[in-house]
Design a protein around this motif. Structure first.
Motif, short mmCIF file in Angstrom:
data_model
loop_
_atom_site.label_atom_id
_atom_site.label_comp_id
_atom_site.label_asym_id
_atom_site.label_seq_id
_atom_site.Cartn_x
_atom_site.Cartn_y
_atom_site.Cartn_z
N ALA A 1 -9.98 -14.44 -69.88
CA ALA A 1 -9.92 -15.69 -69.11
C ALA A 1 -8.54 -15.97 -68.53
O ALA A 1 -7.52 -15.60 -69.11
N PHE A 2 -8.54 -16.61 -67.36
CA PHE A 2 -7.34 -17.22 -66.79
C PHE A 2 -7.59 -18.72 -66.79
O PHE A 2 -8.54 -19.20 -66.18
N VAL A 3 -6.75 -19.47 -67.53
CA VAL A 3 -6.91 -20.92 -67.59
C VAL A 3 -5.60 -21.57 -67.15
O VAL A 3 -4.52 -21.01 -67.33
N SER A 4 -5.71 -22.74 -66.54
CA SER A 4 -4.51 -23.42 -66.05
C SER A 4 -4.53 -24.88 -66.46
O SER A 4 -5.59 -25.48 -66.66
N GLU A 5 -3.35 -25.45 -66.60
CA GLU A 5 -3.21 -26.86 -66.93
C GLU A 5 -1.97 -27.41 -66.24
O GLU A 5 -0.92 -26.76 -66.21
N ASN A 6 -2.11 -28.61 -65.66
CA ASN A 6 -0.98 -29.30 -65.05
C ASN A 6 -0.32 -30.16 -66.13
O ASN A 6 -0.86 -31.17 -66.54
N CYS A 7 0.85 -29.74 -66.57
CA CYS A 7 1.51 -30.41 -67.69
C CYS A 7 2.03 -31.79 -67.33
O CYS A 7 2.36 -32.59 -68.22
N ALA A 8 2.13 -32.10 -66.04
CA ALA A 8 2.64 -33.40 -65.62
C ALA A 8 1.56 -34.46 -65.61
O ALA A 8 1.84 -35.63 -65.40
N ALA A 9 0.33 -34.06 -65.83
CA ALA A 9 -0.80 -34.96 -65.59
C ALA A 9 -1.24 -35.75 -66.82
O ALA A 9 -2.05 -36.65 -66.70
N MET A 10 -0.73 -35.43 -68.02
CA MET A 10 -1.22 -36.06 -69.24
C MET A 10 -0.08 -36.52 -70.13
O MET A 10 1.00 -35.90 -70.14
N PRO A 11 -0.33 -37.55 -70.94
CA PRO A 11 0.63 -37.89 -71.99
C PRO A 11 0.63 -36.80 -73.06
O PRO A 11 -0.31 -36.02 -73.17
N ASP A 12 1.69 -36.76 -73.88
CA ASP A 12 1.86 -35.69 -74.87
C ASP A 12 0.65 -35.52 -75.77
O ASP A 12 0.23 -34.39 -76.06
N THR A 13 0.09 -36.64 -76.26
CA THR A 13 -1.00 -36.53 -77.24
C THR A 13 -2.20 -35.80 -76.66
O THR A 13 -2.79 -34.94 -77.31
N LEU A 14 -2.56 -36.14 -75.43
CA LEU A 14 -3.71 -35.48 -74.81
C LEU A 14 -3.39 -34.05 -74.39
O LEU A 14 -4.24 -33.17 -74.47
N LEU A 15 -2.16 -33.82 -73.95
CA LEU A 15 -1.78 -32.47 -73.54
C LEU A 15 -1.79 -31.53 -74.74
O LEU A 15 -2.26 -30.39 -74.65
N GLU A 16 -1.30 -32.02 -75.89
CA GLU A 16 -1.31 -31.19 -77.09
C GLU A 16 -2.73 -30.85 -77.51
O GLU A 16 -3.04 -29.71 -77.86
N SER A 17 -3.62 -31.85 -77.47
CA SER A 17 -5.01 -31.60 -77.82
C SER A 17 -5.67 -30.65 -76.84
O SER A 17 -6.44 -29.76 -77.22
N GLU A 18 -5.37 -30.80 -75.54
CA GLU A 18 -5.99 -29.96 -74.53
C GLU A 18 -5.54 -28.51 -74.65
O GLU A 18 -6.34 -27.58 -74.50
N LEU A 19 -4.26 -28.29 -74.95
CA LEU A 19 -3.74 -26.93 -75.02
C LEU A 19 -3.98 -26.28 -76.38
O LEU A 19 -4.32 -25.09 -76.47
N PHE A 20 -3.79 -27.05 -77.45
CA PHE A 20 -3.82 -26.46 -78.80
C PHE A 20 -5.09 -26.79 -79.57
O PHE A 20 -5.35 -26.19 -80.61
N GLY A 21 -5.87 -27.75 -79.08
CA GLY A 21 -7.12 -28.11 -79.74
C GLY A 21 -6.93 -29.15 -80.83
O GLY A 21 -5.82 -29.58 -81.15
N HIS A 22 -8.04 -29.59 -81.43
CA HIS A 22 -7.97 -30.51 -82.57
C HIS A 22 -9.17 -30.31 -83.47
O HIS A 22 -10.19 -29.73 -83.07
N LYS A 23 -9.04 -30.78 -84.70
CA LYS A 23 -10.10 -30.67 -85.68
C LYS A 23 -10.90 -31.97 -85.74
O LYS A 23 -10.40 -33.05 -85.43
N ARG A 24 -12.11 -31.84 -86.17
CA ARG A 24 -12.96 -33.01 -86.36
C ARG A 24 -12.28 -33.98 -87.33
O ARG A 24 -11.80 -33.58 -88.39
N GLY A 25 -12.23 -35.26 -86.92
CA GLY A 25 -11.62 -36.27 -87.77
C GLY A 25 -10.11 -36.36 -87.65
O GLY A 25 -9.48 -37.14 -88.37
N ALA A 26 -9.50 -35.58 -86.74
CA ALA A 26 -8.04 -35.59 -86.61
C ALA A 26 -7.54 -36.95 -86.14
O ALA A 26 -6.43 -37.37 -86.46
N PHE A 27 -8.35 -37.64 -85.35
CA PHE A 27 -8.00 -38.98 -84.90
C PHE A 27 -9.30 -39.72 -84.60
O PHE A 27 -10.39 -39.13 -84.63
#
Length: 490
Positions: free
Chosen positions: A219-245
């Protein structure tokens, strides 16, 4: 409600504010059919009548909120990509509903037009990839050879579509050296930093590198790092676990995990915060990601191509960008020159865009291929500095095509900004006769320069002879005499 042309991808904008609807329509309607609804009820009625690919929904609306409505959309129209837009600065309430609604992306107000357009384009692409994946899964159940043949065919098509030679440019273009270096680097797993102004084609170069690399079948995936606050960018790039928030009802694989074996393109990395830079650096050093709320890290094997319009070395000196992260992502640095520094590329790019935009506006491939730019139109385009680069050129071509009649695109169809923004360096493009100013007698050289100035003024004044004569300090009779002398009829 809007009338629908089903020949193009359809986007539905749901917002109770008419001005917001109009702003999003203007941003998107060059690429998509845009429908608008002022409430969830009106949007529901539209969805029941026709197929919609993407929904952009405001969070705060009378009656149902955006995420509550999108939960219903997920249940009834699961193939539709859902995007929520909010003016909240505290995103906790939104996050609680994002997973339940299966929201593709969250956009914070005030939104940026280029980012909104890129987000919708990516959403449509993601929808297409998901459909392809579902189809391939069905084929896998029935015939493994069919799957292998389809995968090989898709890869061959992608490599052809994103080949370096497909990056439109003129012979001898400054891009030749950039593409040559990028092609050599593509074969190796070196982190790459792509520098260049907004709209200059950085992501196109990154895609070409991916499909020229050994990772092309992933896969080739892209993300605009200027478009999100840190919390959402971290979740979008690195993922999250059920119940993390609050609202994390299921595990979410980040882009790094989804691109495992492939390439991650991080656009506008220069806009990230120091706190996020620390987390990204660790991922790149350890080659593993720890999803938000996870106890253990997950190994990932990706190649990172980062891009920015910023001077990162200057930001390092100013303490705004980590020096260690800079050296980590800048294994090789490529610089895409702006369009004003490669004037020769404007003509082939404009011709290519003319055909693409023509088809997007509903013309048949044969009719789109027959579209032509007049010499005067090309001259105007080559004389303008294009601060918005290829993206601005595309918008201008679309505008002119909509205003022109027949198969020829006239110079007068361009916006006043383009007609009035010609630079001295580009005036040579307006008249081949300017080359005569380099030789011949003094009178012949002055005549060549005068012809260029006369033609440029007429174009800028849209061939209004009264205004052109006034600007040049001539009478209308004198202007007509000079036009006849230099063969300028209009």
């Amino acid at each position: 409600m809007d009338t629908v042309n089903t020949s193009l991808t359809t986007v539905l904008v749901v917002d109770d504010e008419v001005r917001s609807q109009d702003a999003m329509r203007r941003t998107l309607d060059e690429d998509f059919i845009v429908l608008t609804a002022g409430s969830a009820a009106e949007a529901r009625s539209l969805l029941e009548q026709q197929e919609v690919s993407v929904i952009l929904c405001d969070q705060r609306m009378p009656g149902l909120s955006g995420v509550v409505f999108l939960k219903e959309v997920r249940e009834r129209w699961p193939d539709t990509v859902r995007i929520v837009i909010s003016g909240y600065t505290d995103t906790e309430d939104l996050i609680s509903g994002i997973n339940e609604a299966g929201i593709y992306q969250y956009i914070l107000k005030p939104w940026i037009p280029d980012h909104l357009l890129a987000t919708v384009r990516n959403a449509v692409e993601a929808q297409g990839l998901q459909r392809d994946t579902n189809r391939l899964h069905l084929e896998l159940r029935s015939s493994t050879p069919v799957l292998r043949e389809r995968a090989a065919s898709n890869l061959a098509q992608a490599r052809q579509a994103f080949d370096f030679e497909r990056i439109e440019r003129a012979p001898g273009s400054p891009l030749d050296a950039v593409c040559e270096l990028a092609a050599r680097v593509a074969r190796y797993d070196l982190s790459t930093l792509v520098l260049g102004e907004s709209g200059s084609g950085k992501e196109l170069l990154a895609r070409a590198m991916h499909y020229a690399s050994p990772r092309a079948n992933k896969a080739f995936v892209s993300e605009n790092c200027a478009a999100m606050p840190d919390t959402l960018l971290e979740s979008e790039l690195f993922g999250h676990k059920r119940g993390a928030f609050t609202g994390a009802f299921e595990d979410h694989a980040g882009l790094f995990q989804r691109a495992n074996g492939g390439t991650v393109f991080l656009d506008e990395i220069g806009e990230t915060s120091p706190a996020f830079q620390v987390r990204l650096l660790r991922v790149l050093q350890e080659r593993e990601v720890r999803p938000v709320g996870a106890a253990r890290a997950v190994p990932v094997d990706v190649r990172v191509i980062a891009a920015t319009h910023r001077d990162l070395e200057q930001r390092v000196r100013e303490g705004l960008f980590r020096e260690d992260l800079f050296y980590r992502i800048a294994g090789v640095t490529l610089t895409v020159p702006p369009l004003r520094e490669r004037v020769g590329d404007i003509a082939p790019i404009a011709r290519r865009l003319l055909q693409e935009v023509g088809q997007e506006l509903g013309l048949s491939p044969a009719r789109a291929a027959a579209l032509r730019l007049s010499d005067e139109a090309l001259g105007v385009l080559m004389a303008y500095p294009w601060p918005g680069n290829v993206r601005e050129l595309r918008n201008e071509i679309a505008r002119a095509l909509a205003l022109s009649e027949g198969e020829g695109l006239a110079a007068q169809s361009f916006s006043p900004r383009v007609l009035q923004g010609q630079t001295g360096a580009g005036l040579a493009a307006l008249a081949p006769g300017l080359g005569q100013a380099a030789s011949g007698t003094l009178v012949e050289r002055l005549d060549a320069i005068e012809a260029v100035i006369l033609r440029e003024t007429l174009l800028r004044q849209r061939w209004n002879k009264t205004r052109a004569a006034k600007e040049l300090g001539l009478s209308r009779v004198g202007l007509r005499a000079k036009m006849a002398r230099f063969g300028l009829e209009g």
